[in-house]
Design a protein around this motif. Sequence first.
Motif, PDB file in Angstrom:
ATOM      1  N   THR A  40      70.303 -54.061  42.887  1.00 27.29           N
ATOM      2  CA  THR A  40      69.609 -54.982  41.967  1.00 27.29           C
ATOM      3  C   THR A  40      69.928 -56.432  42.329  1.00 27.29           C
ATOM      4  O   THR A  40      69.033 -57.275  42.432  1.00 27.29           O
ATOM      5  CB  THR A  40      70.041 -54.715  40.500  1.00 27.29           C
ATOM      6  N   HIS A  41      71.217 -56.707  42.552  1.00 28.54           N
ATOM      7  CA  HIS A  41      71.600 -58.090  42.845  1.00 28.54           C
ATOM      8  C   HIS A  41      71.029 -58.566  44.179  1.00 28.54           C
ATOM      9  O   HIS A  41      70.494 -59.662  44.275  1.00 28.54           O
ATOM     10  CB  HIS A  41      73.123 -58.231  42.832  1.00 28.54           C
ATOM     11  N   GLY A  44      67.270 -59.025  43.957  1.00 34.89           N
ATOM     12  CA  GLY A  44      66.996 -60.209  43.124  1.00 34.89           C
ATOM     13  C   GLY A  44      67.222 -61.483  43.917  1.00 34.89           C
ATOM     14  O   GLY A  44      66.398 -62.406  43.892  1.00 34.89           O
ATOM     15  N   ASP A  45      68.348 -61.512  44.655  1.00 31.04           N
ATOM     16  CA  ASP A  45      68.653 -62.699  45.473  1.00 31.04           C
ATOM     17  C   ASP A  45      67.523 -62.985  46.466  1.00 31.04           C
ATOM     18  O   ASP A  45      67.092 -64.125  46.629  1.00 31.04           O
ATOM     19  CB  ASP A  45      69.947 -62.481  46.268  1.00 31.04           C
ATOM     20  N   HIS A  87      63.087 -54.953  43.482  1.00 35.94           N
ATOM     21  CA  HIS A  87      64.042 -55.318  42.420  1.00 35.94           C
ATOM     22  C   HIS A  87      63.669 -54.603  41.111  1.00 35.94           C
ATOM     23  O   HIS A  87      64.500 -53.947  40.486  1.00 35.94           O
ATOM     24  CB  HIS A  87      63.942 -56.835  42.267  1.00 35.94           C
ATOM     25  N   TRP A  91      65.415 -51.192  38.986  1.00 34.29           N
ATOM     26  CA  TRP A  91      65.689 -51.187  37.540  1.00 34.29           C
ATOM     27  C   TRP A  91      65.010 -49.979  36.880  1.00 34.29           C
ATOM     28  O   TRP A  91      65.633 -49.234  36.137  1.00 34.29           O
ATOM     29  CB  TRP A  91      65.184 -52.509  36.951  1.00 34.29           C
ATOM     30  N   GLY A 116      62.497 -62.293  33.532  1.00 35.21           N
ATOM     31  CA  GLY A 116      62.281 -61.663  34.846  1.00 35.21           C
ATOM     32  C   GLY A 116      60.902 -61.040  34.914  1.00 35.21           C
ATOM     33  O   GLY A 116      60.180 -61.186  35.905  1.00 35.21           O
ATOM     34  N   HIS A 160      65.637 -66.832  34.535  1.00 37.42           N
ATOM     35  CA  HIS A 160      66.083 -65.430  34.505  1.00 37.42           C
ATOM     36  C   HIS A 160      67.511 -65.332  35.062  1.00 37.42           C
ATOM     37  O   HIS A 160      68.387 -64.727  34.452  1.00 37.42           O
ATOM     38  CB  HIS A 160      65.094 -64.615  35.345  1.00 37.42           C
ATOM     39  N   LEU A 164      71.148 -64.609  32.978  1.00 38.02           N
ATOM     40  CA  LEU A 164      71.848 -63.340  33.174  1.00 38.02           C
ATOM     41  C   LEU A 164      73.293 -63.509  33.616  1.00 38.02           C
ATOM     42  O   LEU A 164      74.103 -62.613  33.413  1.00 38.02           O
ATOM     43  CB  LEU A 164      71.079 -62.418  34.136  1.00 38.02           C
TER      44      LEU A 164
HETATM   45  C1  HEM Z   1      60.352 -63.059  40.323  1.00 39.70           C
HETATM   46  C2  HEM Z   1      61.030 -62.119  39.705  1.00 39.70           C
HETATM   47  C3  HEM Z   1      62.523 -62.006  39.709  1.00 39.70           C
HETATM   48  C4  HEM Z   1      63.468 -62.716  40.387  1.00 39.70           C
HETATM   49  C5  HEM Z   1      63.274 -63.870  41.348  1.00 39.70           C
HETATM   50  C6  HEM Z   1      64.763 -62.162  40.036  1.00 39.70           C
HETATM   51  C7  HEM Z   1      65.970 -62.622  40.524  1.00 39.70           C
HETATM   52  C8  HEM Z   1      67.191 -62.104  40.172  1.00 39.70           C
HETATM   53  C9  HEM Z   1      68.448 -62.597  40.639  1.00 39.70           C
HETATM   54  C10 HEM Z   1      68.615 -63.774  41.584  1.00 39.70           C
HETATM   55  C11 HEM Z   1      69.422 -61.833  40.107  1.00 39.70           C
HETATM   56  C12 HEM Z   1      70.919 -62.010  40.283  1.00 39.70           C
HETATM   57  C13 HEM Z   1      71.378 -61.595  41.621  1.00 39.70           C
HETATM   58  C14 HEM Z   1      72.875 -61.791  41.781  1.00 39.70           C
HETATM   59  O1  HEM Z   1      73.622 -61.667  40.810  1.00 39.70           O
HETATM   60  O2  HEM Z   1      73.278 -62.102  42.910  1.00 39.70           O
HETATM   61  C15 HEM Z   1      68.780 -60.829  39.289  1.00 39.70           C
HETATM   62  C16 HEM Z   1      69.456 -59.860  38.585  1.00 39.70           C
HETATM   63  C17 HEM Z   1      68.850 -58.942  37.779  1.00 39.70           C
HETATM   64  N1  HEM Z   1      67.514 -58.846  37.532  1.00 39.70           N
HETATM   65 FE1  HEM Z   1      66.049 -59.985  38.306  1.00 39.70          FE
HETATM   66  N2  HEM Z   1      64.578 -61.132  39.157  1.00 39.70           N
HETATM   67  C18 HEM Z   1      63.218 -61.008  38.930  1.00 39.70           C
HETATM   68  C19 HEM Z   1      62.611 -60.093  38.099  1.00 39.70           C
HETATM   69  C20 HEM Z   1      63.261 -59.115  37.409  1.00 39.70           C
HETATM   70  C21 HEM Z   1      62.623 -58.084  36.633  1.00 39.70           C
HETATM   71  C22 HEM Z   1      61.115 -57.924  36.465  1.00 39.70           C
HETATM   72  C23 HEM Z   1      63.617 -57.309  36.127  1.00 39.70           C
HETATM   73  C24 HEM Z   1      63.519 -56.100  35.264  1.00 39.70           C
HETATM   74  C25 HEM Z   1      62.732 -55.961  34.305  1.00 39.70           C
HETATM   75  C26 HEM Z   1      64.873 -57.845  36.558  1.00 39.70           C
HETATM   76  C27 HEM Z   1      66.107 -57.329  36.232  1.00 39.70           C
HETATM   77  C28 HEM Z   1      67.308 -57.773  36.699  1.00 39.70           C
HETATM   78  C29 HEM Z   1      68.596 -57.168  36.375  1.00 39.70           C
HETATM   79  C30 HEM Z   1      68.825 -55.952  35.465  1.00 39.70           C
HETATM   80  C31 HEM Z   1      69.556 -57.922  37.055  1.00 39.70           C
HETATM   81  C32 HEM Z   1      71.080 -57.671  37.044  1.00 39.70           C
HETATM   82  C33 HEM Z   1      71.665 -58.229  35.795  1.00 39.70           C
HETATM   83  C34 HEM Z   1      73.165 -58.090  35.677  1.00 39.70           C
HETATM   84  O3  HEM Z   1      73.886 -58.230  36.658  1.00 39.70           O
HETATM   85  O4  HEM Z   1      73.630 -57.839  34.574  1.00 39.70           O
HETATM   86  N3  HEM Z   1      64.627 -58.944  37.346  1.00 39.70           N
HETATM   87  N4  HEM Z   1      67.428 -61.028  39.351  1.00 39.70           N
END
Ligand code: HEM
Length: 205
Positions: A40-41, A44-45, A87, A91, A116, A160, A164
């Motif tokens: 996930t991380h 996301g990155d 990503h 999830w 997100g 987002h 988080l």
């Molecule tokens: C353009 C869309 C998105 C971007 C750019 C994005 C980006 C990111 C980034 C940068 C992180 C953190 C990475 C890290 O800790 O190194 C992250 C974590 C996360 N994202 Fe996203 N995200 C997006 C959409 C979503 C969506 C649609 C979901 C789910 C519905 C989601 C769920 C999560 C979850 C569950 C985490 C981890 C949270 C935690 O560590 O507790 N993200 N995301």
Amino acid sequence: MRTLLLSRWTKVLLFVLCLMPAVYIAYLYPTYKDPVGDITHRTGDWTIRFLLITLTVTPLRGLLNQPQLVRFRRMLGLFAFFYGCLHLSTWIVLDKFFDFHEMWQDVLKRRFITMGMLALSLMLPLAITSTAGWVRRLGFKRWQRLHRLIYFSATAAVIHYYWLVKSDIREPLMYGAILLVLMLYRAVAWARRPSLRPSPKAASV
Ligand code: HEM
């Protein structure tokens, strides 16, 4: 430089390079202590990185005076969407095991999930209309206006991330600062557009 940017092989090479993070994430799988969290991380990155890289093409094109760079923008944007889908799939599949009730509760209750979802949803119309056929169908002006959604998507993505993190906010702030610089560049370029300056005739009235 121009020949290099116009070459088909440069595009192929960029495509392979853009796939590398996904290959690396899969390659590292046996080493993950928390596979769901790690994937996930990392995905996301890469989503946020590709979003910002896509937004860098226009300023770079102007600063380097290399209009051909625009050839790569669509591919980079589609890779942002691709990593965003990976990503989200992590999830849905690995974290929530397709429990749609729980997912919906998360979307409603956890503001960073809502944000997100918003960031990724805003990318969907951009991915769909990224083809030349859609540019023709919508007309360039309308297509261009629609594609400004990327600014809102990138802003939602930064929020987002900011929402988080629990304590260390340095990374989301860094991405936020990069986004701000990219937006300021556009604002300055827009303000300097010759069509917006008063004509000498109008100025003398
Ligand atoms: C353009 C869309 C998105 C971007 C750019 C994005 C980006 C990111 C980034 C940068 C992180 C953190 C990475 C890290 O800790 O190194 C992250 C974590 C996360 N994202 Fe996203 N995200 C997006 C959409 C979503 C969506 C649609 C979901 C789910 C519905 C989601 C769920 C999560 C979850 C569950 C985490 C981890 C949270 C935690 O560590 O507790 N993200 N995301």
